[in-house]
Design a protein around this motif. Structure first.
Motif, PDB file in Angstrom:
ATOM      1  N   ALA A 130       0.817  -1.219   0.000  1.00  0.00           N
ATOM      2  CA  ALA A 130       0.000   0.000   0.000  1.00  0.00           C
ATOM      3  C   ALA A 130       0.846   1.263   0.000  1.00  0.00           C
ATOM      4  O   ALA A 130       0.378   2.330  -0.415  1.00  0.00           O
ATOM      5  N   GLY A 131       2.083   1.153   0.462  1.00  0.00           N
ATOM      6  CA  GLY A 131       2.950   2.323   0.520  1.00  0.00           C
ATOM      7  C   GLY A 131       3.979   2.350  -0.579  1.00  0.00           C
ATOM      8  O   GLY A 131       3.893   3.134  -1.534  1.00  0.00           O
ATOM      9  N   LEU A 132       4.965   1.455  -0.494  1.00  0.00           N
ATOM     10  CA  LEU A 132       6.107   1.510  -1.402  1.00  0.00           C
ATOM     11  C   LEU A 132       5.737   1.154  -2.841  1.00  0.00           C
ATOM     12  O   LEU A 132       6.154   1.833  -3.785  1.00  0.00           O
ATOM     13  N   ALA A 133       4.960   0.081  -3.034  1.00  0.00           N
ATOM     14  CA  ALA A 133       4.608  -0.337  -4.393  1.00  0.00           C
ATOM     15  C   ALA A 133       3.741   0.711  -5.096  1.00  0.00           C
ATOM     16  O   ALA A 133       3.899   0.957  -6.299  1.00  0.00           O
ATOM     17  N   VAL A 134       2.826   1.329  -4.364  1.00  0.00           N
ATOM     18  CA  VAL A 134       1.990   2.377  -4.956  1.00  0.00           C
ATOM     19  C   VAL A 134       2.849   3.539  -5.436  1.00  0.00           C
ATOM     20  O   VAL A 134       2.670   4.074  -6.538  1.00  0.00           O
ATOM     21  N   GLN A 135       3.827   3.937  -4.623  1.00  0.00           N
ATOM     22  CA  GLN A 135       4.706   5.021  -5.030  1.00  0.00           C
ATOM     23  C   GLN A 135       5.576   4.633  -6.219  1.00  0.00           C
ATOM     24  O   GLN A 135       5.973   5.494  -7.009  1.00  0.00           O
ATOM     25  N   ASN A 136       5.881   3.344  -6.353  1.00  0.00           N
ATOM     26  CA  ASN A 136       6.621   2.918  -7.540  1.00  0.00           C
ATOM     27  C   ASN A 136       5.867   3.269  -8.820  1.00  0.00           C
ATOM     28  O   ASN A 136       6.478   3.617  -9.838  1.00  0.00           O
ATOM     29  N   PHE A 137       4.552   3.158  -8.776  1.00  0.00           N
ATOM     30  CA  PHE A 137       3.738   3.514  -9.937  1.00  0.00           C
ATOM     31  C   PHE A 137       3.637   5.030 -10.102  1.00  0.00           C
ATOM     32  O   PHE A 137       3.951   5.576 -11.164  1.00  0.00           O
ATOM     33  N   VAL A 138       3.176   5.706  -9.074  1.00  0.00           N
ATOM     34  CA  VAL A 138       2.821   7.114  -9.254  1.00  0.00           C
ATOM     35  C   VAL A 138       4.040   8.022  -9.356  1.00  0.00           C
ATOM     36  O   VAL A 138       3.997   9.056 -10.045  1.00  0.00           O
ATOM     37  N   SER A 139       5.158   7.681  -8.693  1.00  0.00           N
ATOM     38  CA  SER A 139       6.344   8.526  -8.837  1.00  0.00           C
ATOM     39  C   SER A 139       6.890   8.452 -10.256  1.00  0.00           C
ATOM     40  O   SER A 139       7.361   9.454 -10.814  1.00  0.00           O
ATOM     41  N   ALA A 140       6.817   7.255 -10.862  1.00  0.00           N
ATOM     42  CA  ALA A 140       7.223   7.127 -12.261  1.00  0.00           C
ATOM     43  C   ALA A 140       6.270   7.904 -13.166  1.00  0.00           C
ATOM     44  O   ALA A 140       6.706   8.573 -14.119  1.00  0.00           O
ATOM     45  N   ALA A 141       4.974   7.854 -12.870  1.00  0.00           N
ATOM     46  CA  ALA A 141       3.989   8.576 -13.678  1.00  0.00           C
ATOM     47  C   ALA A 141       4.179  10.084 -13.579  1.00  0.00           C
ATOM     48  O   ALA A 141       3.946  10.813 -14.551  1.00  0.00           O
ATOM     49  N   VAL A 142       4.629  10.575 -12.423  1.00  0.00           N
ATOM     50  CA  VAL A 142       4.918  12.008 -12.270  1.00  0.00           C
ATOM     51  C   VAL A 142       6.050  12.414 -13.207  1.00  0.00           C
ATOM     52  O   VAL A 142       5.991  13.454 -13.882  1.00  0.00           O
ATOM     53  N   GLY A 143       7.120  11.609 -13.255  1.00  0.00           N
ATOM     54  CA  GLY A 143       8.225  11.927 -14.157  1.00  0.00           C
ATOM     55  C   GLY A 143       7.792  11.951 -15.609  1.00  0.00           C
ATOM     56  O   GLY A 143       8.194  12.838 -16.384  1.00  0.00           O
ATOM     57  N   MET A 144       6.958  11.001 -16.003  1.00  0.00           N
ATOM     58  CA  MET A 144       6.454  10.977 -17.381  1.00  0.00           C
ATOM     59  C   MET A 144       5.569  12.185 -17.665  1.00  0.00           C
ATOM     60  O   MET A 144       5.613  12.758 -18.763  1.00  0.00           O
ATOM     61  N   ALA A 145       4.777  12.599 -16.676  1.00  0.00           N
ATOM     62  CA  ALA A 145       3.909  13.752 -16.865  1.00  0.00           C
ATOM     63  C   ALA A 145       4.714  15.024 -17.098  1.00  0.00           C
ATOM     64  O   ALA A 145       4.406  15.825 -17.994  1.00  0.00           O
ATOM     65  N   VAL A 146       5.769  15.218 -16.307  1.00  0.00           N
ATOM     66  CA  VAL A 146       6.601  16.417 -16.476  1.00  0.00           C
ATOM     67  C   VAL A 146       7.298  16.399 -17.831  1.00  0.00           C
ATOM     68  O   VAL A 146       7.422  17.434 -18.502  1.00  0.00           O
ATOM     69  N   ALA A 147       7.729  15.217 -18.264  1.00  0.00           N
ATOM     70  CA  ALA A 147       8.351  15.102 -19.588  1.00  0.00           C
ATOM     71  C   ALA A 147       7.357  15.492 -20.679  1.00  0.00           C
ATOM     72  O   ALA A 147       7.706  16.202 -21.632  1.00  0.00           O
ATOM     73  N   MET A 148       6.111  15.050 -20.556  1.00  0.00           N
ATOM     74  CA  MET A 148       5.097  15.389 -21.551  1.00  0.00           C
ATOM     75  C   MET A 148       4.799  16.890 -21.549  1.00  0.00           C
ATOM     76  O   MET A 148       4.534  17.479 -22.607  1.00  0.00           O
ATOM     77  N   ALA A 149       4.853  17.510 -20.378  1.00  0.00           N
ATOM     78  CA  ALA A 149       4.644  18.959 -20.314  1.00  0.00           C
ATOM     79  C   ALA A 149       5.730  19.697 -21.094  1.00  0.00           C
ATOM     80  O   ALA A 149       5.451  20.658 -21.817  1.00  0.00           O
ATOM     81  N   LEU A 150       6.985  19.243 -20.963  1.00  0.00           N
ATOM     82  CA  LEU A 150       8.077  19.885 -21.708  1.00  0.00           C
ATOM     83  C   LEU A 150       7.928  19.630 -23.201  1.00  0.00           C
ATOM     84  O   LEU A 150       8.157  20.541 -24.014  1.00  0.00           O
ATOM     85  N   VAL A 151       7.541  18.428 -23.580  1.00  0.00           N
ATOM     86  CA  VAL A 151       7.334  18.129 -25.001  1.00  0.00           C
ATOM     87  C   VAL A 151       6.252  19.031 -25.575  1.00  0.00           C
ATOM     88  O   VAL A 151       6.384  19.552 -26.692  1.00  0.00           O
ATOM     89  N   ARG A 152       5.176  19.258 -24.819  1.00  0.00           N
ATOM     90  CA  ARG A 152       4.124  20.164 -25.297  1.00  0.00           C
ATOM     91  C   ARG A 152       4.641  21.589 -25.401  1.00  0.00           C
ATOM     92  O   ARG A 152       4.190  22.361 -26.250  1.00  0.00           O
ATOM     93  N   GLY A 153       5.570  21.949 -24.534  1.00  0.00           N
ATOM     94  CA  GLY A 153       6.174  23.274 -24.638  1.00  0.00           C
ATOM     95  C   GLY A 153       6.859  23.475 -25.976  1.00  0.00           C
ATOM     96  O   GLY A 153       6.786  24.559 -26.572  1.00  0.00           O
ATOM     97  N   PHE A 154       7.531  22.436 -26.474  1.00  0.00           N
ATOM     98  CA  PHE A 154       8.154  22.509 -27.797  1.00  0.00           C
ATOM     99  C   PHE A 154       7.128  22.418 -28.911  1.00  0.00           C
ATOM    100  O   PHE A 154       7.284  23.039 -29.966  1.00  0.00           O
ATOM    101  N   ALA A 155       6.077  21.633 -28.717  1.00  0.00           N
ATOM    102  CA  ALA A 155       5.116  21.372 -29.788  1.00  0.00           C
ATOM    103  C   ALA A 155       4.086  22.485 -29.946  1.00  0.00           C
ATOM    104  O   ALA A 155       3.581  22.701 -31.063  1.00  0.00           O
ATOM    105  N   ALA A 506       9.029  25.664 -15.946  1.00  0.00           N
ATOM    106  CA  ALA A 506       9.146  27.076 -16.309  1.00  0.00           C
ATOM    107  C   ALA A 506       9.658  27.216 -17.737  1.00  0.00           C
ATOM    108  O   ALA A 506       9.186  28.075 -18.503  1.00  0.00           O
ATOM    109  N   LEU A 507      10.630  26.388 -18.118  1.00  0.00           N
ATOM    110  CA  LEU A 507      11.127  26.401 -19.493  1.00  0.00           C
ATOM    111  C   LEU A 507      10.033  25.997 -20.465  1.00  0.00           C
ATOM    112  O   LEU A 507       9.853  26.622 -21.521  1.00  0.00           O
ATOM    113  N   ALA A 508       9.278  24.953 -20.114  1.00  0.00           N
ATOM    114  CA  ALA A 508       8.187  24.508 -20.980  1.00  0.00           C
ATOM    115  C   ALA A 508       7.170  25.622 -21.200  1.00  0.00           C
ATOM    116  O   ALA A 508       6.700  25.844 -22.322  1.00  0.00           O
ATOM    117  N   GLY A 509       6.832  26.342 -20.122  1.00  0.00           N
ATOM    118  CA  GLY A 509       5.886  27.439 -20.253  1.00  0.00           C
ATOM    119  C   GLY A 509       6.392  28.550 -21.159  1.00  0.00           C
ATOM    120  O   GLY A 509       5.639  29.092 -21.982  1.00  0.00           O
TER     121      GLY A 509
END
Length: 562
Positions: A130-155, A506-509
């Motif tokens: 309930a603690g560590l395994a859940v964070q394994n999913f969502v912490s990775a998803a946070v990194g992917m989300a920030v990457a997508m935000a930067l990609v949209r900044g370029f696009a 901030a760079l993406a924006g």
């Protein structure tokens, strides 16, 4: 078959598997993050958290959502550990001490998964799942989300909107990480990995006596641990443990899981910005560095001199005989060039130069291919720096993907690349300089390292490099379960994760607000091999100039003396 040839063949097989997955997975992730439809289960999640997934966010709103979600995660995981003693399924383990609970909460929320404890002797089933395994999913998803935000900044152009964090978080978890992790867990169970919720068992030993073992949701944890470039294992031996990594096949399969999403995200990037060639250029840079590091790692470990290593076919200390030197080198280079931190061998037992290669892989910013999401946005920041350097050389305003790289953009990129070196070198210097008085709770370097000299310094340097770069692996000789290291490494993990995200968003924006600049005859062609070489050179030079003095005091000094 010689051990060297076996290692090379495993690397070639891994490259072939990654090449097969590259296009379908990359295109699928592009569709996931560009879709305007929501699955039914996603609608339930949005309703439960009170989020509107169709509302566009500017960079500061996106950042607030990232920080708020992560802060709640740290608090929840901290309280879960502090209450473990009264929770069901605790296996009789006591609650975690405050400093270690803070360190572990910071570690898993930041996708670092640094562990200053032995998992099978400290964490019960509820905390693990309930603690560590859940964070394994969502912490990775946070990194992917920030990457997508930067990609949209370029696009995107003439808008400061970067998408919706909650939609990116949920889609990354539900549509990408969860289904792939389920398939991976089934494969691992079929190959012998453990998956149960059993209690503690008394197990007899061949030489007499007994040992206590507990079970756990090992295969499912292992799958997302590798896929999400997390790294925290249920057992202290991590992926060297036969319950987590039973066979040479599972060893190679776990390396594949570590690399498949970070490499495939370059395809996603190319599709979303409208030029797959741009994605290939980033992929080529990542691949050249990764192959170079793997080759160097194998060379340093196989070439280690001495009667015992020569008879064994390499430096076998700290390595599993099931895997050998080649597979262990491949795993070590891959896990430290990503933000994974999983290990199938003990890096402290590598040769002096081999240990230095693991550190240098993290010091690059873990961008070859890097962590899930963080590797992509990290190398795109380096691409901005490379374009700026090229502009200085020819006296032209630098541009990347049709966006001008001006004063604001280069300042944000420079701040991004300065954060982790400042944390690594600052905390290392303080830990080495502070004395440890008798009976002191500080217990800095003098009271925690097992070795003196260059290797002892390397243990401290490795710990903060791993923490600040959100890797999570460690030199085994450091006794890091002290108030000093739990607190300072925890701070390094939090600052090393979220300060760079501030500058990325901030760079993406600022990029999304620009109007596109048409390409001319003088525009640097960033999809060509010339740019790939420039980008790889910039990465290595910037890292070398930043960290070379520290590396010279530690692994280089140890390697030259061997």
């Amino acid at each position: 078959m010689s051990p060297v040839l076996a290692g090379v063949l495993q690397m070639l097989a891994l490259i072939a598997a990654l090449a097969l997955a590259y296009r379908p997975l990359g295109d699928y992730m592009a569709r996931v993050y560009s879709s305007d439809k929501h699955l039914r289960v996603e609608k339930w999640i949005y309703k439960g958290i009170g989020a509107n997934p169709d509302t566009e966010m500017r960079w500061h709103a996106y950042l607030r959502a990232v920080l708020a979600f992560s802060a709640v995660g740290v608090l929840f995981l901290y309280l879960l550990q502090r209450l473990q003693g009264v929770l069901p399924g605790s296996l009789g383990f006591a609650s975690i001490d405050p400093d270690q609970a803070f360190n572990t909460a910071a570690s898993f929320v930041t996708n670092t998964n640094w562990q200053s404890y032995a998992g099978e002797q400290a964490m019960g089933h509820v905390v693990q799942t309930a603690g560590l395994a859940v964070q394994n999913f969502v912490s990775a998803a946070v990194g992917m989300a920030v990457a997508m935000a930067l990609v949209r900044g370029f696009a995107r152009s003439r808008t400061g909107e970067l998408g919706n964090f909650w939609a990116d978080l949920v889609r990354g978890t539900v549509r990408v990480l969860l289904p792939v992790a389920v398939v991976a867990a089934v494969v691992l169970v079929a190959c012998g990995a453990l998956q149960n919720f059993s209690g503690i068992h008394e197990v007899g030993q061949f030489m007499g006596g007994s040992q206590q073992w507990n079970g756990g949701a090992v295969a499912s944890t292992e799958a997302i641990k590798e896929l999400g470039t997390n790294g925290g294992g249920i057992f202290n031996a991590n992926s060297a443990h036969p319950f987590e990594n039973p066979t040479p096949f599972t060893n190679l399969f776990e390396i594949f899981l570590i690399l498949v999403i970070p490499f495939s995200l370059t395809r996603t990037f190319g599709v979303l910005v409208g030029s797959v060639k741009q994605g290939y250029a980033i992929l080529a840079t990542m691949a050249v560095i990764w192959i170079g590091f793997v080759a160097l790692m194998m060379w340093t470990e196989f070439a280690h001199r001495g009667p015992a290593p020569e008879i064994a076919g390499g430096a076998m200390e700290g390595k599993e005989v099931r895997f050998g030197v080649g597979a262990s080198s491949l795993f070590a280079a891959s896990t430290t060039l990503t933000s994974t931190g999983a290990v199938d061998s003990f890096h402290s037992s590598f040769t002096g130069l081999g240990g230095g290669i693991t550190m240098l892989g993290m010091m690059l910013g873990e961008i070859a291919p890097g962590g899930v999401g963080s590797g992509l946005y990290g190398i795109l920041i380096m691409a901005v720096i490379a374009v700026f350097i090229a502009g200085l050389m020819v006296g032209r305003t630098p541009e990347y993907l049709g966006k001008k790289i001006g004063t604001r953009q280069i300042k944000l990129a420079a701040l991004y690349i300065l954060v982790t070196p400042a944390l690594v070198l600052g905390f290392t210097a303080v830990s080495m300089a502070l004395p440890t008085p008798p009976h002191s709770i500080l217990n800095t370097a003098a009271g925690s390292v097992d070795h003196s000299g260059a290797h002892g310094f390397s243990e401290i340097l490795y710990a903060y490099t791993s923490g600040a770069n959100n890797n999570g692996s460690a030199f085994a000789g450091l006794g890091a379960d002290t108030p000093w290291f739990n607190t300072t490494i925890g701070l390094a993990m939090l600052l090393g994760r979220f300060l760079p995200m501030v500058f990325v968003l901030a760079l993406a924006g600022s990029l999304a607000e620009q109007k596109p600049v048409p390409a001319t005859a003088g525009t640097l062609r960033t999809e060509k091999p010339l740019f790939t070489g420039l980008l790889a050179g910039a990465i290595l030079i910037i890292t070398g100039l930043t960290y070379f003095p520290a590396l010279a005091l530690g692994p280089l000094a140890e390697g030259m003396a061997a």
